[in-house]
Design a protein around this motif. Structure first.
Motif, mmCIF file in Angstrom:
data_model
loop_
_atom_site.group_PDB
_atom_site.id
_atom_site.type_symbol
_atom_site.label_atom_id
_atom_site.label_comp_id
_atom_site.label_asym_id
_atom_site.label_seq_id
_atom_site.Cartn_x
_atom_site.Cartn_y
_atom_site.Cartn_z
ATOM 1 N N ARG A 156 48.499 40.962 35.132
ATOM 2 C CA ARG A 156 48.818 42.314 34.680
ATOM 3 C C ARG A 156 47.591 43.024 34.120
ATOM 4 N NH1 ARG A 156 54.408 42.942 33.930
ATOM 5 N NH2 ARG A 156 55.422 41.744 35.593
ATOM 6 N N ALA A 157 46.628 42.254 33.608
ATOM 7 C CA ALA A 157 45.390 42.840 33.082
ATOM 8 C C ALA A 157 44.308 41.775 33.068
ATOM 9 C CB ALA A 157 45.600 43.391 31.665
ATOM 10 N N CYS A 158 43.071 42.211 33.276
ATOM 11 C CA CYS A 158 41.926 41.298 33.185
ATOM 12 C C CYS A 158 40.765 42.062 32.568
ATOM 13 C CB CYS A 158 41.531 40.756 34.552
ATOM 14 S SG CYS A 158 40.182 39.529 34.473
ATOM 15 N N GLY A 159 40.183 41.506 31.530
ATOM 16 C CA GLY A 159 39.108 42.178 30.822
ATOM 17 C C GLY A 159 37.787 42.106 31.560
ATOM 18 N N PHE A 160 36.958 43.115 31.325
ATOM 19 C CA PHE A 160 35.589 43.126 31.831
ATOM 20 C C PHE A 160 34.679 42.443 30.815
ATOM 21 C CE2 PHE A 160 37.130 46.951 34.101
ATOM 22 C CZ PHE A 160 36.690 46.660 35.388
ATOM 23 N N VAL A 161 33.783 41.625 31.274
ATOM 24 C CA VAL A 161 32.776 40.997 30.427
ATOM 25 C C VAL A 161 31.436 41.641 30.757
ATOM 26 C CG1 VAL A 161 31.689 38.838 29.742
ATOM 27 C CG2 VAL A 161 34.072 38.852 30.481
ATOM 28 N N PRO A 162 30.765 42.290 29.788
ATOM 29 C CA PRO A 162 29.497 42.961 30.103
ATOM 30 C C PRO A 162 28.480 42.073 30.797
ATOM 31 C CG PRO A 162 30.273 43.657 27.955
ATOM 32 C CD PRO A 162 31.215 42.570 28.409
ATOM 33 N N ASN A 163 28.398 40.795 30.406
ATOM 34 C CA ASN A 163 27.408 39.917 31.029
ATOM 35 C C ASN A 163 27.740 39.626 32.491
ATOM 36 O OD1 ASN A 163 24.963 38.292 30.709
ATOM 37 N ND2 ASN A 163 26.309 36.538 31.046
ATOM 38 N N LEU A 164 28.956 39.966 32.928
ATOM 39 C CA LEU A 164 29.310 39.752 34.325
ATOM 40 C C LEU A 164 28.395 40.546 35.246
ATOM 41 C CD1 LEU A 164 31.213 38.510 36.406
ATOM 42 C CD2 LEU A 164 32.770 40.431 36.044
ATOM 43 N N ILE A 187 36.151 35.235 43.709
ATOM 44 C CA ILE A 187 36.960 36.128 42.876
ATOM 45 C C ILE A 187 36.557 35.904 41.427
ATOM 46 C CG2 ILE A 187 39.272 36.821 42.176
ATOM 47 C CD1 ILE A 187 40.304 35.552 44.775
ATOM 48 N N PHE A 188 35.922 36.893 40.824
ATOM 49 C CA PHE A 188 35.529 36.800 39.425
ATOM 50 C C PHE A 188 36.635 37.379 38.529
ATOM 51 C CE2 PHE A 188 31.498 36.161 41.504
ATOM 52 C CZ PHE A 188 30.818 35.305 40.660
ATOM 53 N N GLY A 189 36.363 37.459 37.244
ATOM 54 C CA GLY A 189 37.345 37.962 36.284
ATOM 55 C C GLY A 189 37.692 36.885 35.285
ATOM 56 N N LEU A 190 37.199 37.029 34.054
ATOM 57 C CA LEU A 190 37.252 35.949 33.067
ATOM 58 C C LEU A 190 38.519 35.937 32.229
ATOM 59 C CD1 LEU A 190 35.463 33.631 31.928
ATOM 60 C CD2 LEU A 190 34.611 35.254 30.244
ATOM 61 N N ASP A 191 38.966 37.101 31.770
ATOM 62 C CA ASP A 191 40.041 37.167 30.771
ATOM 63 C C ASP A 191 41.290 37.784 31.369
ATOM 64 O OD1 ASP A 191 39.277 36.068 28.264
ATOM 65 O OD2 ASP A 191 37.833 37.668 28.021
ATOM 66 N N GLY A 206 39.310 36.673 25.096
ATOM 67 C CA GLY A 206 38.081 35.898 25.185
ATOM 68 C C GLY A 206 37.095 36.259 24.093
ATOM 69 N N TYR A 207 36.867 37.562 23.904
ATOM 70 C CA TYR A 207 35.980 38.007 22.831
ATOM 71 C C TYR A 207 36.581 37.694 21.469
ATOM 72 C CZ TYR A 207 32.673 40.599 25.728
ATOM 73 O OH TYR A 207 31.701 40.930 26.605
ATOM 74 N N LEU A 208 37.872 37.981 21.316
ATOM 75 C CA LEU A 208 38.507 37.727 20.027
ATOM 76 C C LEU A 208 38.481 36.242 19.696
ATOM 77 C CD1 LEU A 208 41.601 40.099 20.376
ATOM 78 C CD2 LEU A 208 39.536 40.494 19.020
ATOM 79 N N GLY A 209 38.749 35.403 20.694
ATOM 80 C CA GLY A 209 38.764 33.967 20.458
ATOM 81 C C GLY A 209 37.397 33.395 20.149
ATOM 82 N N SER A 257 30.498 49.631 36.418
ATOM 83 C CA SER A 257 29.373 50.526 36.138
ATOM 84 C C SER A 257 29.501 51.166 34.765
ATOM 85 C CB SER A 257 29.289 51.612 37.219
ATOM 86 O OG SER A 257 30.411 52.480 37.164
ATOM 87 N N VAL A 258 30.715 51.418 34.314
ATOM 88 C CA VAL A 258 30.936 52.035 33.004
ATOM 89 C C VAL A 258 30.564 51.089 31.877
ATOM 90 C CG1 VAL A 258 32.735 52.922 31.461
ATOM 91 C CG2 VAL A 258 32.701 53.618 33.849
ATOM 92 N N LEU A 259 30.631 49.779 32.141
ATOM 93 C CA LEU A 259 30.335 48.801 31.098
ATOM 94 C C LEU A 259 28.958 48.987 30.494
ATOM 95 C CD1 LEU A 259 31.721 45.428 32.491
ATOM 96 C CD2 LEU A 259 32.597 46.768 30.603
ATOM 97 N N GLN A 260 28.053 49.556 31.233
ATOM 98 C CA GLN A 260 26.694 49.732 30.732
ATOM 99 C C GLN A 260 26.618 50.855 29.702
ATOM 100 O OE1 GLN A 260 23.757 49.714 33.981
ATOM 101 N NE2 GLN A 260 25.377 48.956 35.323
#
Length: 369
Positions: free
Chosen positions: A37-45, A66-70, A167-170, A353-356
């Motif tokens: 339902r949702a997957c977070g973006f990781v800037p280092n990705l 297929i990437f996508g960490l959280d 992921g960030y919160l944890g 691209s917005v992550l930057q």
């Protein structure tokens, strides 16, 4: 459900991700199938996607990948040997994978497993390749398989978008636990207005810290952080003339802080870290979860004489993730400060691209397939 699904896959480093139609996965006996339902973006990705060959010591998924960490979502199917969770349960999928059979895993030290890997991201040694092959589905797709040991049940008052921040919160929560932060603690967070630092502040408050001191660069963002709890949060700009240690000791009756959590962004030089370290009181703990690079000089005699500890920390366990969810369920932690920036799977490259140009830790960028 359909036998196929859409997935954002990397075919070649540096090229935009492609939206492909691939076969939908089937859970094995000890796995569940999660509808994402949702997957977070990781800037280092961004670094991984564009410079994948610059990480020779890491295992990376075989391309196309297929990437996508959280990822967060709902269980839609489960294997015959899965117990304790049911179809329809709302979950966050901890991407950490471990073999379960090595000595470290048998002793409960799963983070030390030689094959330790993050699904949808990378592994940390050549041994990780097998786990990345076992679980090739990151969160940038419609369905993913996950072992039952990775699941955190999320309460109804935590949205899928917020859970995709776990992921960030944890990572921050684990750092606070390693520093033994609790009632009476005084915590200095280096980079408090960033994606990692803001979550650390929220959970430091929830764990009962008496004072939360924060360092950052953007004065407007710092003021937004202070406004979360003006009675317990104080902030200081890195560009202020007053040294960090002097400021912190002034606010703590001359003692200094009991813990410093360093959440500085990747590539930060050593000077801000050293400035924060100088604020530690006798018996204090410095925990680094940030991206300071290069050699950092330490006066080991001073550390020894004052019983100061230096700890490196990364990621968190599923058990800690469940603790966080339970704290959110009872209102012990308030996660309402996040402003979700939502992108559809087809717009994944726009989101990357917005992550930057993130606007501090208040912005939460997620893919909702």
């Amino acid at each position: 459900m359909s036998k196929t699904m859409r997935a954002a896959r990397m075919h070649k480093p540096g090229e935009p991700l492609r939206i492909d139609t691939v076969e939908a996965p089937t859970p094995r006996p000890t796995d569940v199938l999660v509808e994402v339902r949702a997957c977070g973006f990781v800037p280092n990705l961004i670094n991984v996607l564009t410079r994948i060959h610059d990480f020779p010591n890491l295992s990376l998924p075989k391309l196309p990948a297929i990437f996508g960490l959280d990822a967060s979502g709902v269980i839609v199917a489960k294997g015959a040997h899965v117990h304790g969770v049911d179809i329809g349960d709302r979950v966050y999928v901890n991407p950490a994978r471990y073999c379960g059979g090595c000595q470290d895993c048998r002793m409960g030290r799963t983070k030390f497993c030689p094959a330790y890997a993050f699904t949808g991201y990378m592994g940390f040694s050549p041994h990780s390749a097998v786990l990345l092959e076992d679980y090739p589905y990151g969160g940038f797709c419609e369905y993913m398989t996950a072992p039952v040991y990775s699941l955190v049940e999320i309460p109804d008052n935590v949205s899928y978008e917020t859970a995709a921040r776990w992921g960030y919160l944890g990572t921050g929560y684990h750092a606070l636990r390693r520093a033994e932060v609790g009632p009476g603690s005084t915590v200095l967070i280096n980079g408090i207005s960033g994606t990692l630092g803001l979550g650390i502040a929220l959970f430091a408050l929830a764990l009962g810290a008496r004072q939360v001191l924060g360092i950052g660069r953007d004065r407007a963002l710092l003021e937004r952080v202070r406004a979360i709890d003006p009675a317990r949060i104080a902030v200081h700009s890195a560009s202020d003339d007053e040294p960090v240690a002097d400021w912190a000791r002034k606010l703590t009756g001359g003692e200094g802080v009991s813990a410093v959590i360093d959440a500085l962004f990747t590539g930060t030089p050593k000077e801000p870290m050293l400035a924060a370290m100088a604020a530690l009181r006798r018996g204090g703990v410095h925990v680094n979860v940030g991206g300071v690079t290069g050699d950092v000089p330490l006066d080991l005699f001073v550390a020894m004489s004052n019983n100061i500890e230096f700890v490196g920390s990364t990621w968190f366990t599923t058990a800690e993730g469940q603790e966080m969810a339970d704290m959110a369920a009872t209102g012990q932690v308030d996660l309402s400060v996040f402003e979700h920036e939502i992108y559809k799977l087809a717009d994944v490259n726009t989101g990357l691209s917005v992550l930057q140009n993130r606007h501090g830790g208040f912005s939460n960028y997620v893919i909702c397939p």
